[in-house]
Design an enzyme around this catalytic site. Sequence first.
Site, PDB file in Angstrom:
ATOM      1  CB  SER A 109     -43.334 -77.041   5.722  1.00 49.34           C
ATOM      2  OG  SER A 109     -43.963 -75.785   5.939  1.00 49.34           O
ATOM      3  CE1 TYR A 122     -39.705 -75.557   2.278  1.00 46.40           C
ATOM      4  CE2 TYR A 122     -41.839 -74.671   2.925  1.00 46.40           C
ATOM      5  CZ  TYR A 122     -40.633 -75.244   3.257  1.00 46.40           C
ATOM      6  OH  TYR A 122     -40.343 -75.519   4.577  1.00 46.40           O
TER       7      TYR A 122
HETATM    8  N1  LIG Z   1     -37.582 -71.942   9.190  1.00 44.16           N
HETATM    9  C1  LIG Z   1     -38.854 -72.249   9.033  1.00 44.16           C
HETATM   10  O1  LIG Z   1     -39.751 -71.434   9.265  1.00 44.16           O
HETATM   11  C2  LIG Z   1     -39.249 -73.631   8.578  1.00 44.16           C
HETATM   12  C3  LIG Z   1     -40.590 -74.017   8.696  1.00 44.16           C
HETATM   13  C4  LIG Z   1     -40.963 -75.296   8.297  1.00 44.16           C
HETATM   14  C5  LIG Z   1     -40.021 -76.165   7.803  1.00 44.16           C
HETATM   15  N2  LIG Z   1     -38.731 -75.766   7.691  1.00 44.16           N
HETATM   16  C6  LIG Z   1     -37.768 -76.734   7.153  1.00 44.16           C
HETATM   17  O2  LIG Z   1     -36.762 -76.935   8.107  1.00 44.16           O
HETATM   18  C7  LIG Z   1     -35.549 -77.282   7.436  1.00 44.16           C
HETATM   19  C8  LIG Z   1     -34.452 -76.347   7.906  1.00 44.16           C
HETATM   20  O3  LIG Z   1     -34.791 -75.024   7.547  1.00 44.16           O
HETATM   21  P1  LIG Z   1     -34.060 -73.738   8.194  1.00 44.16           P
HETATM   22  O4  LIG Z   1     -35.059 -72.696   8.317  1.00 44.16           O
HETATM   23  O5  LIG Z   1     -33.266 -74.177   9.386  1.00 44.16           O
HETATM   24  O6  LIG Z   1     -33.116 -73.325   7.000  1.00 44.16           O
HETATM   25  P2  LIG Z   1     -31.519 -73.287   6.946  1.00 44.16           P
HETATM   26  O7  LIG Z   1     -31.158 -72.729   5.618  1.00 44.16           O
HETATM   27  O8  LIG Z   1     -30.967 -72.634   8.151  1.00 44.16           O
HETATM   28  O9  LIG Z   1     -31.169 -74.828   7.036  1.00 44.16           O
HETATM   29  C9  LIG Z   1     -31.233 -75.665   5.912  1.00 44.16           C
HETATM   30  C10 LIG Z   1     -29.893 -76.344   5.778  1.00 44.16           C
HETATM   31  O10 LIG Z   1     -29.956 -77.178   4.632  1.00 44.16           O
HETATM   32  C11 LIG Z   1     -28.730 -77.031   3.953  1.00 44.16           C
HETATM   33  N3  LIG Z   1     -28.912 -77.374   2.541  1.00 44.16           N
HETATM   34  C12 LIG Z   1     -29.662 -76.696   1.632  1.00 44.16           C
HETATM   35  N4  LIG Z   1     -29.556 -77.288   0.441  1.00 44.16           N
HETATM   36  C13 LIG Z   1     -28.725 -78.346   0.595  1.00 44.16           C
HETATM   37  C14 LIG Z   1     -28.216 -79.334  -0.294  1.00 44.16           C
HETATM   38  N5  LIG Z   1     -28.538 -79.337  -1.584  1.00 44.16           N
HETATM   39  N6  LIG Z   1     -27.396 -80.282   0.205  1.00 44.16           N
HETATM   40  C15 LIG Z   1     -27.018 -80.261   1.522  1.00 44.16           C
HETATM   41  N7  LIG Z   1     -27.452 -79.340   2.395  1.00 44.16           N
HETATM   42  C16 LIG Z   1     -28.301 -78.406   1.939  1.00 44.16           C
HETATM   43  C17 LIG Z   1     -28.341 -75.577   4.133  1.00 44.16           C
HETATM   44  O11 LIG Z   1     -26.970 -75.358   3.896  1.00 44.16           O
HETATM   45  C18 LIG Z   1     -28.753 -75.334   5.572  1.00 44.16           C
HETATM   46  O12 LIG Z   1     -27.716 -75.614   6.484  1.00 44.16           O
HETATM   47  C19 LIG Z   1     -35.833 -77.166   5.938  1.00 44.16           C
HETATM   48  O13 LIG Z   1     -36.127 -78.435   5.415  1.00 44.16           O
HETATM   49  C20 LIG Z   1     -37.054 -76.271   5.905  1.00 44.16           C
HETATM   50  O14 LIG Z   1     -37.819 -76.459   4.755  1.00 44.16           O
HETATM   51  C21 LIG Z   1     -38.316 -74.539   8.069  1.00 44.16           C
END
Ligand SMILES: NC(=O)c1ccc[n+]([C@@H]2O[C@H](COP(=O)([O-])OP(=O)(O)OC[C@H]3O[C@@H](n4cnc5c(N)ncnc54)[C@H](O)[C@@H]3O)[C@@H](O)[C@H]2O)c1
Length: 222
Positions: A109, A122
Site C-alpha cells: 500500500s 494495516y
Molecule cells: N482499496 C484500496 O484503496 C487499497 C489501497 C492500497 C492497497 N490495497 C490492497 O489491495 C488489496 C485488495 O483490496 P480491495 O480494496 O480490493 O479489498 P477487497 O476487500 O475488495 O479485496 C480483498 C479480498 O481479499 C479477500 N480476503 C480477505 N481476507 C482473506 C482471507 N483471510 N483469506 C482469503 N481471502 C481473503 C476478500 O474476501 C476480498 O475478496 C488488499 O491487499 C488491500 O490491502 C487496497
Amino acid sequence: MVFDRDGSGAAGVAAAIQASGGRAISVLGDVRDVKVVKSAVDRAGTEFGGIHILINNAGIYPRASLVEMTGEQWDEVLDINLKGVFHCTRAVAPQMIERRAGKIVNISSVNIHVGAPNFSHYIASKGGVIGFTRALARELGDYNIHVNAVTPGAIQTEAEKRLVAAQGKAGDEAVAAIVARQCLKRRIQPAEIAAVCLFLASDLSDSMTGQTLNADCGNALY
Ligand SMILES: NC(=O)c1ccc[n+]([C@@H]2O[C@H](COP(=O)([O-])OP(=O)(O)OC[C@H]3O[C@@H](n4cnc5c(N)ncnc54)[C@H](O)[C@@H]3O)[C@@H](O)[C@H]2O)c1
C-alpha cells in the site's frame, strides 16, 4: 485460480475471466489456513499443471485508532495481510524453484510511504510485505524467480467505498484530501492496479526483482 474466503466474489472473478476467453476456477479458502492453501495449490497443479504466477492480494483494512485497537485486531490484520502472504508464497515456491521460473507479485500500500492515522496495524503489515518481498528477491533470484511489490494508492474498490461510506462526511473529506495530494487529481480504478500486476507478471518486467512499484496517481514521490 482465484482463491478467496468470499466464495461468491471469487466465483464472480473466475466467471469474468472465463467470459473474456480465459480459463479459471475459483477456490474457497482462507489464507490463514496452511492446509487449505496447500490443497488449493495442489488443485492448481491438477487443473493447470502448476502455478507460474502468484499475486498475493488478499487483505483487510479495518479502521482503528491505536488506543482503541485490541491485540486481537492487530493479530487478525497481521495474520491475513502478512502471514497469509507467507503461507501462499511458501506453498507455491517449491514448484517455482523446481521449474527455475516464477513471478510473485505482493500487494502492499502507498500508506507505507505516506502514513495514515487509524491504520497502524494495516500499515505495519504492508511494510512487512515490502521487507518480505526484498528478502525473497535475494533468496529466490538464483532460481530465476522474480518477487516484486505494488503499492497502490486509494483505489475505488467496493471495500474502499464501504470504508469511506462508514465514515460519512469525514470519509468523503479524507478521499478528497488524498486526491488533492496526488499529481493526477482523480480516483484510481481497480483495473489500473491489475495492469501493473500484469506488467510484473509478464516478461516485460524480466529485469526487475525486489522492486516496489508505486501506482498511486503521484501521491508519494520517491
Ligand atoms: N482499496 C484500496 O484503496 C487499497 C489501497 C492500497 C492497497 N490495497 C490492497 O489491495 C488489496 C485488495 O483490496 P480491495 O480494496 O480490493 O479489498 P477487497 O476487500 O475488495 O479485496 C480483498 C479480498 O481479499 C479477500 N480476503 C480477505 N481476507 C482473506 C482471507 N483471510 N483469506 C482469503 N481471502 C481473503 C476478500 O474476501 C476480498 O475478496 C488488499 O491487499 C488491500 O490491502 C487496497
